[in-house]
Scaffold this motif. Sequence first.
Motif, PDB file in Angstrom:
ATOM      1  N   LEU A  23     102.926   9.625  41.265  1.00  0.00           N
ATOM      2  CA  LEU A  23     102.754   9.708  39.810  1.00  0.00           C
ATOM      3  C   LEU A  23     101.507   8.950  39.371  1.00  0.00           C
ATOM      4  O   LEU A  23     100.726   9.449  38.552  1.00  0.00           O
ATOM      5  CB  LEU A  23     103.997   9.152  39.102  1.00  0.00           C
ATOM      6  CG  LEU A  23     103.910   9.097  37.569  1.00  0.00           C
ATOM      7  CD1 LEU A  23     103.705  10.486  36.987  1.00  0.00           C
ATOM      8  CD2 LEU A  23     105.164   8.448  36.985  1.00  0.00           C
ATOM      9  N   LEU A  24     101.295   7.751  39.905  1.00  0.00           N
ATOM     10  CA  LEU A  24     100.107   6.976  39.542  1.00  0.00           C
ATOM     11  C   LEU A  24      98.834   7.709  39.944  1.00  0.00           C
ATOM     12  O   LEU A  24      97.864   7.767  39.174  1.00  0.00           O
ATOM     13  CB  LEU A  24     100.158   5.599  40.220  1.00  0.00           C
ATOM     14  CG  LEU A  24      98.925   4.703  39.994  1.00  0.00           C
ATOM     15  CD1 LEU A  24      98.739   4.411  38.509  1.00  0.00           C
ATOM     16  CD2 LEU A  24      99.040   3.412  40.798  1.00  0.00           C
ATOM     17  N   ARG A  25      98.827   8.298  41.136  1.00  0.00           N
ATOM     18  CA  ARG A  25      97.637   9.034  41.585  1.00  0.00           C
ATOM     19  C   ARG A  25      97.445  10.312  40.769  1.00  0.00           C
ATOM     20  O   ARG A  25      96.301  10.726  40.518  1.00  0.00           O
ATOM     21  CB  ARG A  25      97.753   9.348  43.073  1.00  0.00           C
ATOM     22  CG  ARG A  25      97.553   8.103  43.955  1.00  0.00           C
ATOM     23  CD  ARG A  25      97.744   8.399  45.431  1.00  0.00           C
ATOM     24  NE  ARG A  25      97.448   7.215  46.247  1.00  0.00           N
ATOM     25  CZ  ARG A  25      97.604   7.158  47.555  1.00  0.00           C
ATOM     26  NH1 ARG A  25      98.066   8.226  48.224  1.00  0.00           N
ATOM     27  NH2 ARG A  25      97.311   6.065  48.216  1.00  0.00           N
ATOM     28  N   ALA A  26      98.540  10.949  40.361  1.00  0.00           N
ATOM     29  CA  ALA A  26      98.425  12.137  39.503  1.00  0.00           C
ATOM     30  C   ALA A  26      97.823  11.761  38.156  1.00  0.00           C
ATOM     31  O   ALA A  26      96.936  12.446  37.628  1.00  0.00           O
ATOM     32  CB  ALA A  26      99.799  12.785  39.316  1.00  0.00           C
ATOM     33  N   PHE A  27      98.321  10.659  37.599  1.00  0.00           N
ATOM     34  CA  PHE A  27      97.778  10.158  36.333  1.00  0.00           C
ATOM     35  C   PHE A  27      96.300   9.805  36.492  1.00  0.00           C
ATOM     36  O   PHE A  27      95.471  10.140  35.641  1.00  0.00           O
ATOM     37  CB  PHE A  27      98.587   8.936  35.893  1.00  0.00           C
ATOM     38  CG  PHE A  27      98.130   8.329  34.604  1.00  0.00           C
ATOM     39  CD1 PHE A  27      98.395   8.932  33.391  1.00  0.00           C
ATOM     40  CD2 PHE A  27      97.408   7.135  34.599  1.00  0.00           C
ATOM     41  CE1 PHE A  27      97.968   8.371  32.189  1.00  0.00           C
ATOM     42  CE2 PHE A  27      96.981   6.560  33.413  1.00  0.00           C
ATOM     43  CZ  PHE A  27      97.266   7.184  32.202  1.00  0.00           C
ATOM     44  N   SER A  28      95.937   9.160  37.595  1.00  0.00           N
ATOM     45  CA  SER A  28      94.540   8.793  37.855  1.00  0.00           C
ATOM     46  C   SER A  28      93.669  10.030  38.046  1.00  0.00           C
ATOM     47  O   SER A  28      92.512  10.068  37.602  1.00  0.00           O
ATOM     48  CB  SER A  28      94.456   7.906  39.103  1.00  0.00           C
ATOM     49  OG  SER A  28      95.201   6.725  38.937  1.00  0.00           O
ATOM     50  N   ALA A  59      90.843   3.825  41.358  1.00  0.00           N
ATOM     51  CA  ALA A  59      89.956   2.714  40.995  1.00  0.00           C
ATOM     52  C   ALA A  59      88.965   3.119  39.908  1.00  0.00           C
ATOM     53  O   ALA A  59      88.734   2.373  38.941  1.00  0.00           O
ATOM     54  CB  ALA A  59      89.207   2.229  42.230  1.00  0.00           C
ATOM     55  N   LEU A  60      88.388   4.326  40.038  1.00  0.00           N
ATOM     56  CA  LEU A  60      87.399   4.764  39.059  1.00  0.00           C
ATOM     57  C   LEU A  60      88.024   5.100  37.713  1.00  0.00           C
ATOM     58  O   LEU A  60      87.343   5.059  36.679  1.00  0.00           O
ATOM     59  CB  LEU A  60      86.615   5.957  39.603  1.00  0.00           C
ATOM     60  CG  LEU A  60      85.680   5.641  40.767  1.00  0.00           C
ATOM     61  CD1 LEU A  60      84.966   6.893  41.252  1.00  0.00           C
ATOM     62  CD2 LEU A  60      84.651   4.579  40.373  1.00  0.00           C
ATOM     63  N   SER A  61      89.314   5.452  37.699  1.00  0.00           N
ATOM     64  CA  SER A  61      90.000   5.688  36.424  1.00  0.00           C
ATOM     65  C   SER A  61      90.044   4.408  35.601  1.00  0.00           C
ATOM     66  O   SER A  61      89.900   4.438  34.371  1.00  0.00           O
ATOM     67  CB  SER A  61      91.425   6.206  36.671  1.00  0.00           C
ATOM     68  OG  SER A  61      91.385   7.453  37.317  1.00  0.00           O
ATOM     69  N   ILE A  62      90.243   3.287  36.263  1.00  0.00           N
ATOM     70  CA  ILE A  62      90.231   1.991  35.571  1.00  0.00           C
ATOM     71  C   ILE A  62      88.825   1.705  35.029  1.00  0.00           C
ATOM     72  O   ILE A  62      88.655   1.238  33.901  1.00  0.00           O
ATOM     73  CB  ILE A  62      90.683   0.876  36.529  1.00  0.00           C
ATOM     74  CG1 ILE A  62      92.132   1.133  36.980  1.00  0.00           C
ATOM     75  CG2 ILE A  62      90.565  -0.496  35.865  1.00  0.00           C
ATOM     76  CD1 ILE A  62      92.614   0.212  38.084  1.00  0.00           C
ATOM     77  N   VAL A  63      87.804   2.021  35.831  1.00  0.00           N
ATOM     78  CA  VAL A  63      86.414   1.836  35.395  1.00  0.00           C
ATOM     79  C   VAL A  63      86.123   2.692  34.163  1.00  0.00           C
ATOM     80  O   VAL A  63      85.459   2.234  33.209  1.00  0.00           O
ATOM     81  CB  VAL A  63      85.443   2.192  36.540  1.00  0.00           C
ATOM     82  CG1 VAL A  63      83.995   2.202  36.048  1.00  0.00           C
ATOM     83  CG2 VAL A  63      85.592   1.198  37.686  1.00  0.00           C
ATOM     84  N   LYS A  64      86.613   3.924  34.155  1.00  0.00           N
ATOM     85  CA  LYS A  64      86.391   4.829  33.023  1.00  0.00           C
ATOM     86  C   LYS A  64      86.982   4.269  31.738  1.00  0.00           C
ATOM     87  O   LYS A  64      86.346   4.291  30.682  1.00  0.00           O
ATOM     88  CB  LYS A  64      87.016   6.197  33.322  1.00  0.00           C
ATOM     89  CG  LYS A  64      86.323   6.991  34.415  1.00  0.00           C
ATOM     90  CD  LYS A  64      87.235   8.119  34.876  1.00  0.00           C
ATOM     91  CE  LYS A  64      86.652   8.841  36.083  1.00  0.00           C
ATOM     92  NZ  LYS A  64      85.613   9.792  35.720  1.00  0.00           N
ATOM     93  N   VAL A  68      79.256   4.261  33.101  1.00  0.00           N
ATOM     94  CA  VAL A  68      79.277   5.691  32.776  1.00  0.00           C
ATOM     95  C   VAL A  68      78.971   6.525  34.020  1.00  0.00           C
ATOM     96  O   VAL A  68      79.614   7.545  34.287  1.00  0.00           O
ATOM     97  CB  VAL A  68      78.277   6.006  31.649  1.00  0.00           C
ATOM     98  CG1 VAL A  68      78.203   7.515  31.406  1.00  0.00           C
ATOM     99  CG2 VAL A  68      78.688   5.292  30.373  1.00  0.00           C
ATOM    100  N   ALA A  69      77.995   6.075  34.801  1.00  0.00           N
ATOM    101  CA  ALA A  69      77.651   6.792  36.038  1.00  0.00           C
ATOM    102  C   ALA A  69      78.833   6.812  36.995  1.00  0.00           C
ATOM    103  O   ALA A  69      79.116   7.832  37.630  1.00  0.00           O
ATOM    104  CB  ALA A  69      76.435   6.136  36.700  1.00  0.00           C
ATOM    105  N   LEU A  70      79.551   5.689  37.090  1.00  0.00           N
ATOM    106  CA  LEU A  70      80.745   5.644  37.943  1.00  0.00           C
ATOM    107  C   LEU A  70      81.834   6.566  37.414  1.00  0.00           C
ATOM    108  O   LEU A  70      82.595   7.161  38.190  1.00  0.00           O
ATOM    109  CB  LEU A  70      81.261   4.208  38.047  1.00  0.00           C
ATOM    110  CG  LEU A  70      80.389   3.241  38.847  1.00  0.00           C
ATOM    111  CD1 LEU A  70      80.938   1.821  38.759  1.00  0.00           C
ATOM    112  CD2 LEU A  70      80.286   3.680  40.303  1.00  0.00           C
ATOM    113  N   SER A  71      81.920   6.704  36.084  1.00  0.00           N
ATOM    114  CA  SER A  71      82.867   7.661  35.500  1.00  0.00           C
ATOM    115  C   SER A  71      82.545   9.085  35.946  1.00  0.00           C
ATOM    116  O   SER A  71      83.429   9.856  36.320  1.00  0.00           O
ATOM    117  CB  SER A  71      82.828   7.573  33.972  1.00  0.00           C
ATOM    118  OG  SER A  71      83.259   6.315  33.524  1.00  0.00           O
TER     119      SER A  71
END
Length: 467
Positions: A12-17, A159-164, A289-292
């Motif tokens: 679920l967490l990975r689906a959300f991410s 990890a990148l979802s948190i960055v976004k 933004v680039a990481l997003s």
Amino acid sequence: EGAVFLRKKITLLRAFSLLIGSMVGSGIFISPKGVLKNSGSVGFSLVIWFACGLLSMFGALCYAELGTRITKSGGHYIYILETLGPLPSFLFLWAEFFAIRPANSAVVSLAFGRYMLEPFFAPCAAPVPAVKLVSLLGYYMVLTLNSWSVTWSARLQTALSIVKLLALALIIVPGMMLLAEGHTENFQDAFDRQSLVLDKLPLAFYAGMFAYSGWFQTSFVREELVRPERNIPLAVIVSVITVIVGYMLTNVSYYTVLGMQDVLASPAVAVSFVQRAFKSLISVVPVLVALSCFGTMNGGIFTFSRTLFVASREGQWPPLFSMIHIRRHTPLPAVMLMFPLVTAMVCIGDIYHLMNFFSFSRWLFIGLATLGLIVHRYRHPELHSPFKVPLFIPITFTIICLFTVAMSFYSDPVNISIGCTVVLTGFPVYYLTIRRQMSSHCRSQFYYLTRKLQLLLEVVQQEIKTY
């Protein structure tokens, strides 16, 4: 030593991410200019942003039901195949491979390259060749990672979802602080009707829907999801609501700090925002933004490779692309196939022309997929679905999608006609390669080539079905 198949590794967490990581990418950082330009005023642009969010929620709910009714991976492709038949599903596959996906990936890659280089060249614009070179390097890194490991691709996405979300917060907070202090001058006469051009509204919707696109990503990896009947609807609803709130606040912050003319003049809205609001963070936010964008590229490769994988398994794509690496358990051939087309589009393309080019085909087939949900309900009333949406939602979503597609011919006839031509070229290909049987000589040559590539790439057919 064991069975070779795609494991259920998407929690679920990975689906959300995956959903957050696919939606929050280049769109919110490049689309505000496109929405504002084609809507004509600050007020109408905010209305379009909210309408696009609501429309995305409708589409996401439809796909959540399709994902519980049809238990195969493949997203739009498998839904159209199972509900409307093989011809429209092949036309989608054809358009997706030659237009939609490479153009979309090129847009995100170019945004990645632009924001990555912006701090080094500010206040000047980064050189176009340098932007394209960095864009390609970023895309190739993601391509390599998806070829290497499903687990690490999913971890990177988390990890990148948190960055976004952090990048959005760094834009929202200063804007809300200025608004609270009474800086509302940029919202005076927000609904200026004189600048509204109705025939440009479909392009404004395309730009807005591009920013939200990604709400359908869990449908591409349905067979790899843990407890899909529960996790698909839950992940979809929470992620889309989160993104709608984040996007509305982000756009209000843009207009509070920059104003209409500055947004229209900026090649990179988020960078211009930081230059005005947070000079101390001038080198931080563009990198976030680039990481997003990097995360969006990762999600796009992760999911589209599953479309090719399923299409190959269904007999509408060469069998090599339904094979999995014997040690990595990744669909290696399907992952690598987009490499040349994305490279070509990054080298020759422009962000806004590419966006209009692929949006026509994408929303045409998404509208057909939700039309397929209505057809599937009518044909199979006895089928129990653990998640069911009211009928007016797929009807409304389908009508709006198809109407917007029809209107776009008046808004941007050149790019839309090119996209339409790409779809239509799939007709002769379908009848020559899918409906007609190949000669025995061609079959043997094709089999020989497939075997050689299979040995070279170390891939084999999936041994068990996971749906």
